[in-house]
Scaffold this motif. Sequence first.
Motif, PDB file in Angstrom:
ATOM      1  N   GLY A  13      -0.820  10.764  -0.994  1.00 12.52           N
ATOM      2  CA  GLY A  13       0.388  10.013  -1.326  1.00 12.52           C
ATOM      3  C   GLY A  13       0.613  10.038  -2.828  1.00 12.52           C
ATOM      4  N   ALA A  14       1.294   9.021  -3.326  1.00 12.72           N
ATOM      5  CA  ALA A  14       1.643   8.980  -4.754  1.00 12.72           C
ATOM      6  C   ALA A  14       0.387   8.980  -5.631  1.00 12.72           C
ATOM      7  CB  ALA A  14       2.488   7.737  -5.035  1.00 12.72           C
ATOM      8  N   ALA A  15      -0.546   8.052  -5.363  1.00  3.77           N
ATOM      9  CA  ALA A  15      -1.748   7.943  -6.193  1.00  3.77           C
ATOM     10  C   ALA A  15      -2.645   9.166  -6.030  1.00  3.77           C
ATOM     11  CB  ALA A  15      -2.517   6.666  -5.835  1.00  3.77           C
ATOM     12  N   GLY A  16      -2.825   9.618  -4.788  1.00  6.16           N
ATOM     13  CA  GLY A  16      -3.720  10.744  -4.521  1.00  6.16           C
ATOM     14  C   GLY A  16      -3.272  12.034  -5.167  1.00  6.16           C
ATOM     15  N   MET A  17      -1.993  12.354  -5.035  1.00  3.82           N
ATOM     16  CA  MET A  17      -1.499  13.590  -5.655  1.00  3.82           C
ATOM     17  C   MET A  17      -1.587  13.516  -7.172  1.00  3.82           C
ATOM     18  SD  MET A  17       1.641  15.264  -3.488  1.00  3.82           S
ATOM     19  CE  MET A  17       2.628  13.822  -3.109  1.00  3.82           C
ATOM     20  N   PHE A 372     -11.606   4.298  -6.007  1.00  4.10           N
ATOM     21  CA  PHE A 372     -10.526   3.742  -5.173  1.00  4.10           C
ATOM     22  C   PHE A 372      -9.298   3.558  -6.054  1.00  4.10           C
ATOM     23  CE2 PHE A 372     -14.337   2.652  -2.943  1.00  4.10           C
ATOM     24  CZ  PHE A 372     -14.002   2.696  -1.595  1.00  4.10           C
ATOM     25  N   ILE A 373      -8.147   4.045  -5.589  1.00  5.15           N
ATOM     26  CA  ILE A 373      -6.914   3.963  -6.385  1.00  5.15           C
ATOM     27  C   ILE A 373      -5.732   3.560  -5.509  1.00  5.15           C
ATOM     28  CG2 ILE A 373      -7.690   5.650  -8.109  1.00  5.15           C
ATOM     29  CD1 ILE A 373      -5.982   7.772  -6.694  1.00  5.15           C
ATOM     30  N   GLY A 374      -4.631   3.194  -6.172  1.00  2.45           N
ATOM     31  CA  GLY A 374      -3.380   2.916  -5.468  1.00  2.45           C
ATOM     32  C   GLY A 374      -3.425   1.657  -4.634  1.00  2.45           C
ATOM     33  N   GLU A 375      -2.745   1.712  -3.495  1.00  3.94           N
ATOM     34  CA  GLU A 375      -2.551   0.518  -2.664  1.00  3.94           C
ATOM     35  C   GLU A 375      -3.825   0.068  -1.957  1.00  3.94           C
ATOM     36  OE1 GLU A 375       0.395  -0.972   0.928  1.00  3.94           O
ATOM     37  OE2 GLU A 375       0.777   0.975   0.008  1.00  3.94           O
ATOM     38  N   ALA A 376      -4.842   0.938  -1.887  1.00  5.63           N
ATOM     39  CA  ALA A 376      -6.110   0.555  -1.264  1.00  5.63           C
ATOM     40  C   ALA A 376      -6.803  -0.563  -2.044  1.00  5.63           C
ATOM     41  CB  ALA A 376      -7.041   1.764  -1.170  1.00  5.63           C
ATOM     42  N   GLY A 395      -3.988   6.419 -10.467  1.00  7.83           N
ATOM     43  CA  GLY A 395      -4.319   7.818 -10.195  1.00  7.83           C
ATOM     44  C   GLY A 395      -4.696   8.568 -11.462  1.00  7.83           C
ATOM     45  N   VAL A 396      -3.952   8.317 -12.534  1.00  7.30           N
ATOM     46  CA  VAL A 396      -4.245   8.954 -13.818  1.00  7.30           C
ATOM     47  C   VAL A 396      -5.577   8.462 -14.372  1.00  7.30           C
ATOM     48  CG1 VAL A 396      -3.512   9.064 -16.241  1.00  7.30           C
ATOM     49  CG2 VAL A 396      -1.853   9.480 -14.413  1.00  7.30           C
TER      50      VAL A 396
END
Length: 404
Positions: A13-17, A372-376, A395-396
């Motif tokens: 998703g957004a964070a992963g990419m 762990f990043i983003g909405e998780a 993510g960055v």
Amino acid sequence: MAKQFDVAVIGAGAAGMMCAALAAQRGKRVVLIDHAAKLAEKIRISGGGRCNFTNINAGPQNFLSENPHFCKSALSRYTPQDFLALVRKHRIAWHEKHRGQLFCDDSAEQIIQMLKAECASGDVTWRMPCKVETLAKTAEGFLLETDSGDILADSVVIATGGLSIPKIGATDFGYRIAAQFGLKLVEPRPGLVPLTFDGPSWEPFVPLAGIALEVEVETGSGKGKGAKRGHFREDLLFTHRGLSGPAILQISSYWQPGTPIILNLLPEMDVGKVLIEGKATLKKQLGNVLSQWLPARLAEGLLQANGFAPDARLADMPDARLRALGDALNRWSLVPTGSEGYRKAEVTLGGVDTRELSQQSMMANKMPGLYFIGEAVDVTGWLGGYNFQWAWASGVAAGRAIGE
């Protein structure tokens, strides 16, 4: 034989990419894994298909977390202006809507293609659709057993999001991995979600579905441990089951079950005062007076709910009753019976407890190499592009730190 990588990012998703692209551009061998057949559906459907990709005002004050200082580091090191520079680099036309919200002129697909291009520039390997069956720490690194073969990685990034919008593939994978490695969770619940009402007291308002107006809404006292007070001025929408619109989505993240929300339907005026002052000059029925300021159907429903006949004459009303009516409009207190749940929630509140993670790198303190990043993670933004900014920034942070 397991395929070897420096980094395995689970969740495209957004964070992963964003994370995969940054790590790969630093020379890391990165594999990006996602169980879905269609890439980044949450980006695709966001902002009415135009992706509200950030908010120029985004700062720590726009996020909820049990540990509110955690998000400061990542947000300060990757700002809305930084993401905007990336958007400009890829020549994506954009515009600002109210309250700092930035959208693509054309389509959310442009943001997805931009992130794919950034991944390609670092030669990211894709595994999609690909389901991770197990994740284990071994002497050689992290072993991922997937339905496309085994993967061995020095570092693993969990970017699998939360539980909101299950129809596009949301799962509890990230929470299960956190629990497997002994990380605490802040109990997840739906956020940015319509609120529901039932029972006799709500019956007068069921026919008002479709009516919208700007209101002020607040909830919570801000007193006591963990208490959060929310206050917003946004549009409210009556639905068949309760209330929605930006005002309600915003306040839902602050609302605690069993507590009231307070609505000010006419924030520009002291309604009781205006009604009492108007008794001498306005020879109208109460319903007609309120209809000058509110949609007529809403005015009628509110009068009925507060025990007034819409055809009652303003001049005949005692001041005390008009004051009470004014309070009912300026401070309408109502207790939702629930929410529309993850099915309609835009985000998930709670998640991996940030006290388990490094705010610099997003790595788990007790499990080096696991991120762990983003909405998780237990960081949730307001409505209006803030959650995407957290996805980019977290993510960055991980992408820059992995393998250092």
